[in-house]
Write a protein that holds these residues in place. Structure first.
Motif, PDB file in Angstrom:
ATOM      1  N   PHE A 299       0.837  -1.199   0.000  1.00 40.02           N
ATOM      2  CA  PHE A 299       0.000   0.000   0.000  1.00 40.02           C
ATOM      3  C   PHE A 299       0.872   1.249   0.000  1.00 40.02           C
ATOM      4  CE2 PHE A 299       0.613  -0.717   4.577  1.00 40.02           C
ATOM      5  CZ  PHE A 299       0.898   0.560   5.039  1.00 40.02           C
ATOM      6  N   GLN A 300       0.268   2.355  -0.398  1.00 32.79           N
ATOM      7  CA  GLN A 300       0.948   3.642  -0.371  1.00 32.79           C
ATOM      8  C   GLN A 300       0.078   4.638   0.377  1.00 32.79           C
ATOM      9  OE1 GLN A 300       1.390   4.951  -4.415  1.00 32.79           O
ATOM     10  NE2 GLN A 300      -0.795   5.134  -4.770  1.00 32.79           N
ATOM     11  N   ILE A 301       0.691   5.700   0.881  1.00 35.19           N
ATOM     12  CA  ILE A 301      -0.077   6.688   1.643  1.00 35.19           C
ATOM     13  C   ILE A 301      -0.432   7.910   0.805  1.00 35.19           C
ATOM     14  CG2 ILE A 301       0.766   5.945   3.888  1.00 35.19           C
ATOM     15  CD1 ILE A 301       2.744   8.364   3.717  1.00 35.19           C
ATOM     16  N   ASP A 302      -0.192   7.848  -0.490  1.00 36.09           N
ATOM     17  CA  ASP A 302      -0.696   8.877  -1.398  1.00 36.09           C
ATOM     18  C   ASP A 302      -2.137   8.504  -1.723  1.00 36.09           C
ATOM     19  OD1 ASP A 302      -1.348  10.676  -3.341  1.00 36.09           O
ATOM     20  OD2 ASP A 302       0.224  10.088  -4.756  1.00 36.09           O
ATOM     21  N   TYR A 303      -3.075   9.060  -0.956  1.00 37.59           N
ATOM     22  CA  TYR A 303      -4.474   8.660  -1.077  1.00 37.59           C
ATOM     23  C   TYR A 303      -5.235   9.426  -2.155  1.00 37.59           C
ATOM     24  CZ  TYR A 303      -3.520   6.506   3.468  1.00 37.59           C
ATOM     25  OH  TYR A 303      -2.990   5.755   4.497  1.00 37.59           O
ATOM     26  N   ASP A 304      -4.560  10.330  -2.851  1.00 38.78           N
ATOM     27  CA  ASP A 304      -5.249  11.081  -3.896  1.00 38.78           C
ATOM     28  C   ASP A 304      -5.680  10.164  -5.038  1.00 38.78           C
ATOM     29  OD1 ASP A 304      -5.154  14.107  -3.333  1.00 38.78           O
ATOM     30  OD2 ASP A 304      -3.142  13.433  -2.808  1.00 38.78           O
ATOM     31  N   ALA A 305      -6.756  10.560  -5.701  1.00 39.93           N
ATOM     32  CA  ALA A 305      -7.257   9.792  -6.834  1.00 39.93           C
ATOM     33  C   ALA A 305      -6.291   9.893  -8.011  1.00 39.93           C
ATOM     34  CB  ALA A 305      -8.635  10.310  -7.242  1.00 39.93           C
ATOM     35  N   THR A 306      -6.443   8.983  -8.962  1.00 40.26           N
ATOM     36  CA  THR A 306      -5.624   9.033 -10.168  1.00 40.26           C
ATOM     37  C   THR A 306      -5.925  10.315 -10.942  1.00 40.26           C
ATOM     38  OG1 THR A 306      -7.267   7.910 -11.535  1.00 40.26           O
ATOM     39  CG2 THR A 306      -5.692   6.524 -10.328  1.00 40.26           C
ATOM     40  N   LEU A 307      -5.027  10.666 -11.850  1.00 37.40           N
ATOM     41  CA  LEU A 307      -5.209  11.884 -12.647  1.00 37.40           C
ATOM     42  C   LEU A 307      -6.501  11.820 -13.453  1.00 37.40           C
ATOM     43  CD1 LEU A 307      -4.127  14.588 -13.637  1.00 37.40           C
ATOM     44  CD2 LEU A 307      -2.798  13.341 -15.372  1.00 37.40           C
ATOM     45  N   VAL A 308      -6.818  10.639 -13.988  1.00 33.17           N
ATOM     46  CA  VAL A 308      -8.046  10.485 -14.776  1.00 33.17           C
ATOM     47  C   VAL A 308      -9.275  10.762 -13.919  1.00 33.17           C
ATOM     48  CG1 VAL A 308      -9.491   8.823 -16.007  1.00 33.17           C
ATOM     49  CG2 VAL A 308      -7.024   8.878 -16.424  1.00 33.17           C
ATOM     50  N   LEU A 309      -9.312  10.196 -12.717  1.00 32.65           N
ATOM     51  CA  LEU A 309     -10.460  10.407 -11.838  1.00 32.65           C
ATOM     52  C   LEU A 309     -10.542  11.857 -11.369  1.00 32.65           C
ATOM     53  CD1 LEU A 309     -10.267   7.151  -9.698  1.00 32.65           C
ATOM     54  CD2 LEU A 309     -11.871   7.664 -11.539  1.00 32.65           C
ATOM     55  N   GLN A 310      -9.386  12.436 -11.050  1.00 31.86           N
ATOM     56  CA  GLN A 310      -9.382  13.849 -10.663  1.00 31.86           C
ATOM     57  C   GLN A 310      -9.960  14.714 -11.781  1.00 31.86           C
ATOM     58  OE1 GLN A 310      -5.300  14.701  -9.652  1.00 31.86           O
ATOM     59  NE2 GLN A 310      -5.664  14.420  -7.462  1.00 31.86           N
ATOM     60  N   SER A 311      -9.554  14.428 -13.003  1.00 26.52           N
ATOM     61  CA  SER A 311     -10.025  15.216 -14.147  1.00 26.52           C
ATOM     62  C   SER A 311     -11.526  15.070 -14.333  1.00 26.52           C
ATOM     63  CB  SER A 311      -9.288  14.779 -15.422  1.00 26.52           C
ATOM     64  OG  SER A 311      -7.899  15.017 -15.309  1.00 26.52           O
ATOM     65  N   GLN A 312     -12.045  13.851 -14.126  1.00 29.84           N
ATOM     66  CA  GLN A 312     -13.483  13.635 -14.264  1.00 29.84           C
ATOM     67  C   GLN A 312     -14.263  14.474 -13.259  1.00 29.84           C
ATOM     68  OE1 GLN A 312     -14.280   9.445 -13.964  1.00 29.84           O
ATOM     69  NE2 GLN A 312     -13.205   8.937 -15.861  1.00 29.84           N
ATOM     70  N   VAL A 313     -13.799  14.480 -12.010  1.00 32.15           N
ATOM     71  CA  VAL A 313     -14.509  15.233 -10.970  1.00 32.15           C
ATOM     72  C   VAL A 313     -14.318  16.732 -11.167  1.00 32.15           C
ATOM     73  CG1 VAL A 313     -14.698  15.633  -8.489  1.00 32.15           C
ATOM     74  CG2 VAL A 313     -14.340  13.314  -9.358  1.00 32.15           C
ATOM     75  N   GLN A 314     -13.132  17.141 -11.589  1.00 31.81           N
ATOM     76  CA  GLN A 314     -12.917  18.558 -11.877  1.00 31.81           C
ATOM     77  C   GLN A 314     -13.845  19.032 -12.992  1.00 31.81           C
ATOM     78  OE1 GLN A 314      -8.678  18.544 -12.608  1.00 31.81           O
ATOM     79  NE2 GLN A 314      -8.220  19.380 -10.582  1.00 31.81           N
ATOM     80  N   GLY A 315     -14.087  18.131 -13.964  1.00 30.87           N
ATOM     81  CA  GLY A 315     -15.014  18.475 -15.039  1.00 30.87           C
ATOM     82  C   GLY A 315     -16.422  18.693 -14.523  1.00 30.87           C
ATOM     83  N   LEU A 316     -16.823  17.882 -13.533  1.00 30.15           N
ATOM     84  CA  LEU A 316     -18.154  18.043 -12.953  1.00 30.15           C
ATOM     85  C   LEU A 316     -18.291  19.357 -12.196  1.00 30.15           C
ATOM     86  CD1 LEU A 316     -18.637  14.425 -11.531  1.00 30.15           C
ATOM     87  CD2 LEU A 316     -19.673  15.371 -13.604  1.00 30.15           C
ATOM     88  N   LEU A 317     -17.193  19.822 -11.629  1.00 33.10           N
ATOM     89  CA  LEU A 317     -17.235  21.009 -10.775  1.00 33.10           C
ATOM     90  C   LEU A 317     -16.574  22.227 -11.417  1.00 33.10           C
ATOM     91  CD1 LEU A 317     -16.222  19.270  -7.400  1.00 33.10           C
ATOM     92  CD2 LEU A 317     -18.529  19.864  -8.166  1.00 33.10           C
ATOM     93  N   HIS A 318     -16.364  22.171 -12.730  1.00 33.74           N
ATOM     94  CA  HIS A 318     -15.536  23.193 -13.373  1.00 33.74           C
ATOM     95  C   HIS A 318     -16.077  24.609 -13.192  1.00 33.74           C
ATOM     96  CE1 HIS A 318     -18.612  22.551 -16.484  1.00 33.74           C
ATOM     97  NE2 HIS A 318     -18.300  23.760 -16.932  1.00 33.74           N
ATOM     98  N   GLU A 319     -17.387  24.759 -13.037  1.00 35.91           N
ATOM     99  CA  GLU A 319     -17.942  26.105 -12.908  1.00 35.91           C
ATOM    100  C   GLU A 319     -17.643  26.727 -11.547  1.00 35.91           C
ATOM    101  OE1 GLU A 319     -22.007  26.358 -13.937  1.00 35.91           O
ATOM    102  OE2 GLU A 319     -21.724  25.670 -16.008  1.00 35.91           O
TER     103      GLU A 319
END
Length: 321
Positions: A299-319
């Motif tokens: 396991f790793q302690i970098d709990y952030d989502a992958t770049l692809v998932l981050q981009s998907q959520v950023q797209g949802l909240l872009h406004e």
């Protein structure tokens, strides 16, 4: 004579500094067996573990607010009125602390080692072997053994959580022996084998594991607790923390009694793979379906989502941004 000298020098080369803890308490049989065997293997070992049973405390960071114990410790090995921390009279490398596993590791790093072992630089933190398995993401957040491990990794230290299938919480003065069929002794043997392999592979590298990385290890029923005593040297299997057969707790309600209970369910989210080798079996699957096998998950302690998932959520909240 020459062979003996060579063996001694070889052992000295691989001798490492290991800090140990657990959540079952410093007087539990499993941790005492591993402490004994790591020392016999030539390593320098310091144990700092809870004075009381702290299973299920996860990564909670709890410290004593009095200088003395307000209640007896596990097995009554330390009693009310004793100091809130201290060491074994016949072995200053074995310490207890009235805290959680995570705070025990920190107490070792920030107090015990600087004050009493100033030349001791930790090469590896080993937590366990726990008395009971810690499989899947639910125990990753809830287990005191794993909590001490990822807290160690947070501080930049390589760390391993080791859990075993012998779930009986036993006092080492009653249960520690040299019987090769004793599960505590086999759990220790398996643990030492894994630890030594890591150190052997380390070579000239400064770290035994990459920065921010830890291991979660689960050992099957072994020795006298395995079927016909047949499992004495379980094989190692690379696994994932999540995946098929991983489960999560769920509340149940009994209409007749009016009481609530718990059950375990399999959810699609736990079978979804975003990181790592998705073809690996889950550690739960290894435990349930693989005969005489030890699951080893990275396991790793970098709990952030992958770049692809981050981009998907950023797209949802872009406004909003």
């Amino acid at each position: 004579m020459h062979f003996t000298t060579f063996f001694f020098l070889l052992s000295a080369v691989f001798a490492k500094n290991i800090l140990m803890s657990n959540d079952d308490g410093f007087a539990a049989t499993n941790i005492r067996a591993l402490y004994r065997d790591l020392k016999a293997d030539g390593h320098n070992v310091i144990m700092v573990a809870p004075v009381s049973q702290r299973s299920g405390w996860g990564g909670k960071f709890d410290v004593p607010y009095t200088k003395d114990l307000l209640t007896d410790g596990e097995f009554g090995y330390r009693v009310k009125g004793d100091p809130a921390w201290g060491y074994e009279p016949d072995d200053m490398n074995i310490w207890y602390f009235n805290g959680t596993p995570a705070s025990c590791v920190s107490f070792g790093l920030e107090y015990v080692i600087p004050k009493y072992f100033s030349n001791f630089t930790v090469d590896l933190v080993v937590n366990g072997p726990n008395e009971g398995l810690n499989l899947g993401p639910g125990t990753y957040t809830g287990s005191g053994t794993i909590g001490a491990t990822y807290n160690s990794v947070y501080h930049g230290l390589p760390a391993i959580a080791i859990s075993a299938s012998n779930s009986n919480n036993s006092f080492y003065k009653d249960s520690l022996d040299d019987d090769p069929t004793n599960p505590a002794n086999i759990n220790s043997k398996v643990s030492v084998k894994l630890i030594d392999e890591l150190f052997k592979a380390q070579g000239d590298n400064s770290r035994v594991l990459p920065l921010g990385v830890g291991l979660n290890v689960n050992i099957p029923l072994v020795g006298s607790q395995s079927v016909n005593g047949s499992c004495t040297s379980p094989k190692f299997v690379f696994s994932r923390i999540t995946g098929l057969d991983s489960d999560v707790s769920k509340i149940t309600y009994n209409e007749t009694t009016g009481l609530v209970g718990t059950t375990y369910v399999y959810e699609e989210a736990l079978r979804t793979c975003y990181n790592g080798d998705c073809s690996l079996p889950s550690e739960a699957a290894v435990s349930q379906e693989w005969n005489c096998s030890t699951a080893v998950s990275v396991f790793q302690i970098d709990y952030d989502a992958t770049l692809v998932l981050q981009s998907q959520v950023q797209g949802l909240l872009h406004e909003l941004f």
